[in-house]
Write an enzyme that holds these catalytic residues in place. Structure first.
Site, mmCIF file in Angstrom:
data_model
loop_
_atom_site.group_PDB
_atom_site.id
_atom_site.type_symbol
_atom_site.label_atom_id
_atom_site.label_comp_id
_atom_site.label_asym_id
_atom_site.label_seq_id
_atom_site.Cartn_x
_atom_site.Cartn_y
_atom_site.Cartn_z
ATOM 1 N N HIS A 1 0.873 -1.198 0.000
ATOM 2 C CA HIS A 1 0.000 0.000 0.000
ATOM 3 C C HIS A 1 0.897 1.232 0.000
ATOM 4 C CE1 HIS A 1 -3.784 2.161 1.703
ATOM 5 N NE2 HIS A 1 -2.902 3.091 1.374
ATOM 6 N N HIS B 1 1.607 5.357 -1.588
ATOM 7 C CA HIS B 1 1.238 6.570 -2.335
ATOM 8 C C HIS B 1 2.505 7.173 -2.909
ATOM 9 C CE1 HIS B 1 -2.862 6.655 -0.659
ATOM 10 N NE2 HIS B 1 -2.277 6.129 0.407
ATOM 11 N N LEU B 2 2.553 7.265 -4.225
ATOM 12 C CA LEU B 2 3.737 7.856 -4.870
ATOM 13 C C LEU B 2 3.462 9.245 -5.421
ATOM 14 C CD1 LEU B 2 5.389 4.851 -6.766
ATOM 15 C CD2 LEU B 2 6.178 5.968 -4.672
ATOM 16 N N ARG B 3 2.160 9.635 -5.437
ATOM 17 C CA ARG B 3 1.782 10.961 -5.987
ATOM 18 C C ARG B 3 2.171 11.080 -7.454
ATOM 19 N NH1 ARG B 3 -1.260 10.826 -1.587
ATOM 20 N NH2 ARG B 3 -0.295 11.655 0.289
ATOM 21 N N ASN C 1 -5.209 7.533 -5.709
ATOM 22 C CA ASN C 1 -5.902 8.773 -5.302
ATOM 23 C C ASN C 1 -5.137 10.033 -5.722
ATOM 24 O OD1 ASN C 1 -3.929 8.130 -3.341
ATOM 25 N ND2 ASN C 1 -5.006 9.250 -1.717
ATOM 26 N N LYS D 1 -9.418 0.013 -5.859
ATOM 27 C CA LYS D 1 -9.385 0.574 -4.506
ATOM 28 C C LYS D 1 -10.640 1.405 -4.249
ATOM 29 C CE LYS D 1 -7.756 2.062 -0.553
ATOM 30 N NZ LYS D 1 -6.582 2.873 -0.307
ATOM 31 N N HIS E 1 -10.448 1.378 1.771
ATOM 32 C CA HIS E 1 -10.187 2.273 2.908
ATOM 33 C C HIS E 1 -11.426 2.175 3.779
ATOM 34 C CE1 HIS E 1 -8.655 6.020 4.971
ATOM 35 N NE2 HIS E 1 -9.893 5.912 5.415
ATOM 36 N N HIS F 1 -4.734 -0.759 5.670
ATOM 37 C CA HIS F 1 -4.218 -0.095 6.879
ATOM 38 C C HIS F 1 -5.103 -0.250 8.111
ATOM 39 C CE1 HIS F 1 -6.937 2.932 5.426
ATOM 40 N NE2 HIS F 1 -6.091 3.546 4.621
ATOM 41 N N ASP G 1 1.530 2.446 3.505
ATOM 42 C CA ASP G 1 0.675 3.636 3.393
ATOM 43 C C ASP G 1 1.538 4.893 3.475
ATOM 44 O OD1 ASP G 1 -1.612 5.163 3.038
ATOM 45 O OD2 ASP G 1 -2.177 5.100 5.153
ATOM 46 N N HIS H 1 3.272 14.299 1.948
ATOM 47 C CA HIS H 1 2.674 15.612 1.692
ATOM 48 C C HIS H 1 3.809 16.614 1.836
ATOM 49 C CE1 HIS H 1 -1.624 14.421 1.838
ATOM 50 N NE2 HIS H 1 -1.232 13.536 2.728
ATOM 51 N N ALA I 1 -2.517 18.023 6.608
ATOM 52 C CA ALA I 1 -2.918 16.932 5.712
ATOM 53 C C ALA I 1 -2.645 15.585 6.380
ATOM 54 C CB ALA I 1 -2.142 17.034 4.403
ATOM 55 N N ALA I 2 -3.500 14.601 6.116
ATOM 56 C CA ALA I 2 -3.349 13.258 6.709
ATOM 57 C C ALA I 2 -2.395 12.425 5.878
ATOM 58 C CB ALA I 2 -4.707 12.578 6.803
HETATM 59 N N1 NCD Z 1 -3.386 7.529 5.043
HETATM 60 C C1 NCD Z 1 -3.493 8.838 4.959
HETATM 61 O O1 NCD Z 1 -3.610 9.504 5.975
HETATM 62 N N2 NCD Z 1 -3.460 9.497 3.778
HETATM 63 C C2 NCD Z 1 -3.423 8.909 2.466
HETATM 64 C C3 NCD Z 1 -4.737 8.356 2.020
HETATM 65 C C4 NCD Z 1 -5.141 7.064 2.689
HETATM 66 O O2 NCD Z 1 -4.475 6.039 2.547
HETATM 67 O O3 NCD Z 1 -6.170 7.028 3.368
HETATM 68 C C5 NCD Z 1 -2.950 9.987 1.473
HETATM 69 O O4 NCD Z 1 -3.114 9.777 0.273
HETATM 70 O O5 NCD Z 1 -2.421 11.006 1.923
HETATM 71 ZN ZN ZN Z 2 -3.147 5.047 1.780
HETATM 72 ZN ZN ZN Z 3 -6.665 4.982 3.223
#
Ligand code: NCD
Ligand code: ZN
Ligand code: ZN
Length: 346
Positions: free
Chosen positions: A25, A27-29, A53, A107, A144, A178, A250, A254, A265-266
């Site tokens: 899992h 995120h590479l943006r 995403n 996803k 998610h 996650h 995960d 950011h 940001a999360a």
């Molecule tokens: N985990 C996170 O807090 N953020 C992830 C999105 C996600 O996996 O829910 C993100 O793309 O920033």
């Molecule tokens: Zn994620």
């Molecule tokens: Zn998620």
């Protein structure tokens, strides 16, 4: 593929060889951030499940193919297999037939649950047609799993949705992404068609680390870290080699200005420390022999993956975590920035 990592205990440095580690899992943006972070994953991992995403989300065959190429270009010379995903929406049978050749899974995000998920699913019943086609075609569903309830209860409240889906689609592989709670770990044992990923941070921290003292924005993610007993249950399942529990970082970079902001940001950025920090954690619990399964073997068995053969060597030698990673006009702060990890990549 070897079942177990090779450990050389006679070496004073202690070397651990991992075979084709996978991040299930990630995120590479895109754009400059992709260029900065992709090599930090491909340095450690032989492959990763790439989250869709982006803005706009990766939601058709053309977008998947183009994004896959940008990911490969950003990894430089490393042997790295991107397992692509598509953002869940209503897909026709024809679209799914094309996607099946291009993606690892689809996803699903409940609308608004997390970063860039506004285009996600609003009512689960609208998703059934596509899920039933996915089941017939053997395309895994990644989820998610959070409700829109009180932040600490969102995952627990979503478990009924998992139960319902697992019952109604018994041949669909459903991955609870996650997971953060002891109840999710228990649910894993109730249904053969459920799998789960767990992050590094959720094996290490609780809500106390995020907000119990000074607020730590770089530990803030969705789902939020939970209670000590939840962390214990996740750790126990990971260290005991639960066959349907896989490592998924995960890692969610950011830019520093989006994290150190009044609206943070999360997402926790862990890609460059993930394997050394996991080695330190498993070593500390005398469970180094379980790491290979957690970071590769379980995923390969579950999904029948054949990742590129690659040996990644770790040593019991200190790593100083940089304060930040910078490049391509981007700056991102990793988890445990400025601290020392007793293991490092060779
Ligand atoms: N985990 C996170 O807090 N953020 C992830 C999105 C996600 O996996 O829910 C993100 O793309 O920033
Ligand atoms: Zn994620
Ligand atoms: Zn998620």
């Amino acid at each position: 593929m070897l079942d177990f990592a090779t450990i050389f205990p006679h070496d004073t440095r202690m070397i651990l060889e991992l075979h084709s580690p996978l991040d299930m899992h990630l995120h590479l943006r895109d754009g400059d951030m992709l260029k900065l972070v992709a090599p930090l994953s491909s340095a450690s991992f032989a492959g990763a499940v790439i989250m869709p995403n982006l803005v706009p989300p990766v939601a058709d065959a053309d977008a998947v193919q183009a994004y896959r190429q940008r990911v490969l270009d950003a990894c430089g010379g490393d042997v790295f297999q991107p397992y692509m995903t598509a953002f869940f929406r209503s897909y026709s049978e024809k679209e799914l037939a094309t996607l099946k050749e291009l993606v690892f899974g689809i996803k699903l995000y409940p609308a608004g649950a997390t970063t860039n998920s506004e285009g996600g699913v609003r009512a689960m019943k609208d998703a059934e047609g596509t899920m039933s086609l996915m089941q017939e075609m053997g395309i895994p569903l990644l989820v998610h799993g959070e409700s829109h309830g009180f932040v600490m209860d969102r995952e627990a409240e979503f478990l009924d949705v998992y139960r319902d889906l697992a019952t109604r689609f018994p041949r669909l592989t459903i991955c609870m992404e996650h997971i953060t709670t002891a109840s999710a770990v228990r649910l894993l044992d109730e249904f053969e068609n459920l799998a789960a990923t767990v992050t590094l941070q959720h094996l290490l921290i609780t809500l106390d680390d995020v907000a119990g003292g000074m607020l730590r924005p770089h530990l803030f993610c969705k789902p939020i870290a939970k209670r000590p007993e939840d962390r214990e249950a996740l750790l126990k399942a990971a260290l005991s080699g639960h066959p349907r529990l896989m490592f998924g970082s995960d890692s969610a970079p950011h830019p520093v200005h989006a994290k150190e902001a009044c609206g943070c940001a999360a997402g926790v950025f862990t890609a460059p420390i993930a394997l050394p920090r996991l080695a330190a954690l498993f070593d500390g619990h005398g469970a180094l022999d379980r790491l290979q399964g957690f970071v590769s073997g379980h995923a390969c068995s579950l999904y029948g993956l054949k990742p590129p053969a690659r040996t990644v060597r770790l040593q019991r030698r200190k790593m100083l975590v940089p304060d930040a990673y910078e490049g391509h006009g981007q700056k991102v702060v990793p988890m445990e920035a400025g601290s020392v990890i007793p293991w490092s990549l060779v």
